[in-house]
Design an enzyme around this catalytic site. Structure first.
Site, PDB file in Angstrom:
ATOM      1  N   TYR A 144      -1.868   0.674   1.326  1.00 38.04           N
ATOM      2  CA  TYR A 144      -1.394   1.614   0.306  1.00 38.04           C
ATOM      3  C   TYR A 144       0.026   1.304  -0.157  1.00 38.04           C
ATOM      4  O   TYR A 144       0.527   1.932  -1.089  1.00 38.04           O
ATOM      5  CB  TYR A 144      -1.446   3.063   0.835  1.00 38.04           C
ATOM      6  CG  TYR A 144      -2.853   3.607   1.000  1.00 38.04           C
ATOM      7  CD1 TYR A 144      -3.945   2.752   1.106  1.00 38.04           C
ATOM      8  CD2 TYR A 144      -3.084   4.961   1.044  1.00 38.04           C
ATOM      9  CE1 TYR A 144      -5.233   3.241   1.261  1.00 38.04           C
ATOM     10  CE2 TYR A 144      -4.370   5.460   1.195  1.00 38.04           C
ATOM     11  CZ  TYR A 144      -5.435   4.594   1.307  1.00 38.04           C
ATOM     12  OH  TYR A 144      -6.715   5.080   1.458  1.00 38.04           O
ATOM     13  N   ASP A 202      -7.391   7.446   6.262  1.00 34.69           N
ATOM     14  CA  ASP A 202      -7.876   8.149   5.080  1.00 34.69           C
ATOM     15  C   ASP A 202      -9.398   8.315   5.162  1.00 34.69           C
ATOM     16  O   ASP A 202      -9.953   9.416   5.005  1.00 34.69           O
ATOM     17  CB  ASP A 202      -7.474   7.345   3.827  1.00 34.69           C
ATOM     18  CG  ASP A 202      -7.709   8.093   2.526  1.00 34.69           C
ATOM     19  OD1 ASP A 202      -8.287   9.190   2.545  1.00 34.69           O
ATOM     20  OD2 ASP A 202      -7.322   7.566   1.469  1.00 34.69           O
TER      21      ASP A 202
HETATM   22  C1  LIG Z   1      -5.594   9.805  -3.392  1.00 34.05           C
HETATM   23  C2  LIG Z   1      -5.078   9.052  -2.219  1.00 34.05           C
HETATM   24  C3  LIG Z   1      -3.750   8.443  -2.554  1.00 34.05           C
HETATM   25  C4  LIG Z   1      -4.899   9.881  -1.024  1.00 34.05           C
HETATM   26  C5  LIG Z   1      -6.063  10.282  -0.226  1.00 34.05           C
HETATM   27  O1  LIG Z   1      -7.241  10.116  -0.466  1.00 34.05           O
HETATM   28  C6  LIG Z   1      -5.689  10.957   0.993  1.00 34.05           C
HETATM   29  O2  LIG Z   1      -4.513  10.988   1.343  1.00 34.05           O
HETATM   30  O3  LIG Z   1      -6.587  11.458   1.681  1.00 34.05           O
HETATM   31 MG   LIG Z   2      -8.456  10.800   1.249  1.00 38.68          MG
END
Ligand SMILES: CC(C)CC(=O)C(=O)O
Ligand SMILES: [Mg+2]
Ligand SMILES: NC(=O)C1=CN([C@@H]2O[C@H](COP(=O)(O)OP(=O)(O)OC[C@H]3O[C@@H](n4cnc5c(N)ncnc54)[C@H](O)[C@@H]3O)[C@@H](O)[C@H]2O)C=CC1
Length: 354
Positions: free
Chosen positions: A139, A247
Site C-alpha cells: 500500500y 486487509d
Molecule cells: C480502501 C482501502 C485503502 C482500505 C481498506 O480496504 C481497508 O483498510 O480495509
Molecule cells: Mg478493507
C-alpha cells in the site's frame, strides 16, 4: 472526575459513511458526557462531493487542521463516480501515512447470539485481535507502469517493509498479546514465496519475542491462515501481519464474526504524536447507500475503540455491552430495523445501563 475536553474531527465521507457516522456520534454524545467527556466535534466535508467540486482530496491546510485534533472518526471513502484509488489513496491512505497509523487494530469477536457461517460456534471460539501494519507493504505506493498501453506493458506494485516499520508494529502486537489471557501471537505472512519481506518479519518477531518469554509464537502462511480462520478460529489470539494480508484477513474475520456490518477498527498511532482514527472495517457500500439500511454497529463499536483510546474504559464497556445486548435481541427477533433505529436502540440500552 472530569475528563478534559476532546477535540474530535469527524469525516463522514462517502456512500453509507455519513449514515453510519451519525449513529456513531449519537452513541458517543449520549455516553461520553456520562463519563465527564466534553466533546468538541468538527466535521470535515471530504470525499467524492468535494473532489467533484474542487478537484481536491485533502489539502495540506486540512491535513494540518486534522492533526490538531485528539482523534478522528471516519465513515468510509470511495465512490463509483470517482476513479478507483483517488479517494482511497489521496485521502484515507494519506491520513494513515501522515499520522503514522502504523497499527491498524481490528478485533474479531463473535458476540453472543450472533450467527456465523461457521455453524455451531461459541463466542469463546472467535476472539482475536488482528494487528495489521498500516503504513507500509504494497500500500506504500511504490512501483509504476512501463510501456503503458502497449502489449508489453508492465505494472509493478512493490511491497515496502522497513526494519523500523516492522519492528514498531511487531512490538505493539507482543505488548497486546502479553496482556491477554492466552498470550499467543501468530505471525501471518508468505515467507515461502515473499522471501525478502517474510524473512525480515520472521527475524523481527524472533528478536522482539525474546523479550516476551510468556508469549507463545506461531507462524502461518497467509493462505493457510484463511483456511484456519474458518475451520479453527480458536487457534488465533493476536495476529500480526502486513498491510495487504491484514486487509484481506479482516474482511474474512468480519464474515466469521457475523458480518461486515459489525467489524470495528482503529488506525492507531501508539506514541500519540498524531491523532488516531477510528472507522468501520467496511467501505462506502455504494450498493446500499442512501436507503437507511446500512448497519451502523461497526461504527458504534469503533466508537467504543475510540473511547478506550481516550482512556475512558468504562464508557467503552458501556457502549460494547449495549451493542452486545442489541445483538442478542436481533438474533431472537430477526427484525428489520433502519440504520437510525439501530442507533436509537443502542443509545437507549447504553443510557439505561449507564
Ligand atoms: C480502501 C482501502 C485503502 C482500505 C481498506 O480496504 C481497508 O483498510 O480495509
Ligand atoms: Mg478493507
Ligand atoms: N476504509 C474505507 O474507507 C474503505 C473504502 N472502501 C471503498 O468503498 C467502496 C466499496 O467497496 P466494496 O469493496 O464494495 O466494500 P464495502 O465494504 O463497501 O461493501 C462490501 C459489501 O458489504 C456490504 N456492506 C458494507 N458495509 C455494510 C454495512 N455497514 N451494513 C450492511 N452492509 C454493508 C455492502 O453493501 C457490499 O455488499 C470502494 O470505493 C472501496 O474502495 C472499501 C473498504 C474500506
Amino acid at each position: 472526575m472530569t475528563t478534559p475536553s476532546v477535540r474530535l474531527a469527524v469525516i463522514p465521507g462517502d456512500g453509507i459513511g455519513p449514515e453510519v457516522v451519525s449513529e456513531g456520534l449519537k452513541v458517543l454524545s449520549a455516553v461520553g458526557p456520562q463519563h465527564g467527556l466534553q466533546l468538541e466535534t468538527t466535521t470535515y466535508d471530504l470525499g467524492a462531493r468535494r473532489w467533484h467540486e474542487t478537484g481536491q482530496t485533502l489539502t495540506d491546510e486540512t491535513e494540518k487542521q486534522l492533526s490538531e485534533h485528539d482523534a478522528i472518526l471516519l465513515g468510509a471513502v470511495g465512490d463509483p463516480s470517482v476513479p478507483s484509488g483517488v479517494l482511497e489513496r489521496g485521502l484515507l491512505l494519506r491520513l494513515r501515512f501522515a499520522f503514522a497509523h502504523y497499527v491498524n487494530l481490528r478485533p474479531v469477536r463473535l458476540y453472543p447470539g450472533v450467527s456465523t457461517p461457521l455453524g455451531d460456534t461459541s463466542p469463546e471460539d472467535v476472539d482475536m485481535l488482528v494487528v495489521r501494519e498500516g503504513t507500509e507493504g504494497p500500500y506504500a505506493g511504490a512501483g509504476g507502469v512501463l510501456r503503458k498501453g502497449t502489449a508489453h506493458e508492465i505494472a509493478t506494485q512493490d511491497s515496502v517493509n522497513t526494519r523500523f516499520g516492522v519492528e514498531r508494529v511487531v512490538r505493539y502486537a507482543f505488548e497486546r498479546a502479553q496482556e491477554r489471557p492466552r498470550k499467543k501471537l501468530t505471525l501471518v505472512h508468505k515467507d515461502n514465496v515473499l522471501t525478502y519481506a517474510g524473512e525480515l518479519w520472521q527475524r523481527v518477531v524472533r528478536e522482539i519475542g525474546a523479550s516476551y518469554p510468556e508469549v507463545s509464537v506461531d507462524y502461518l502462511h497467509v493462505d493457510a491462515a484463511t483456511m484456519f480462520f474458518v475451520s479453527d478460529p480458536q487457534r488465533f489470539d493476536v495476529v500480526v501481519t502486513d498491510n495487504l494480508f491484514g486487509d484481506i484477513l479482516t474482511d474474512l474475520g468480519a464474515a466469521i464474526a457475523g458480518g461486515i456490518g459489525l467489524a470495528a477498527s482503529g488506525n492507531v498511532n501508539p506514541p500519540r504524536e498524531f491523532p488516531s482514527m477510528f472507522e468501520p472495517v467496511h467501505g462506502s457500500a455504494p450498493d446500499i447507500a442512501g436507503r437507511g439500511i446500512a448497519d451502523p454497529t461497526a461504527t458504534i463499536l469503533s466508537v467504543a475503540l475510540l473511547l478506550e483510546h481516550l482512556g475512558v474504559q468504562a464508557a467503552a464497556r458501556q457502549v460494547e455491552e449495549a451493542v452486545s445486548a442489541d445483538l442478542q435481541v436481533r438474533a431472537k427477533e430477526n427484525s428489520q430495523r433502519s440504520t437510525s433505529q439501530i442507533g436509537d436502540d443502542i443509545v437507549a440500552r447504553a443510557t439505561e445501563s449507564g
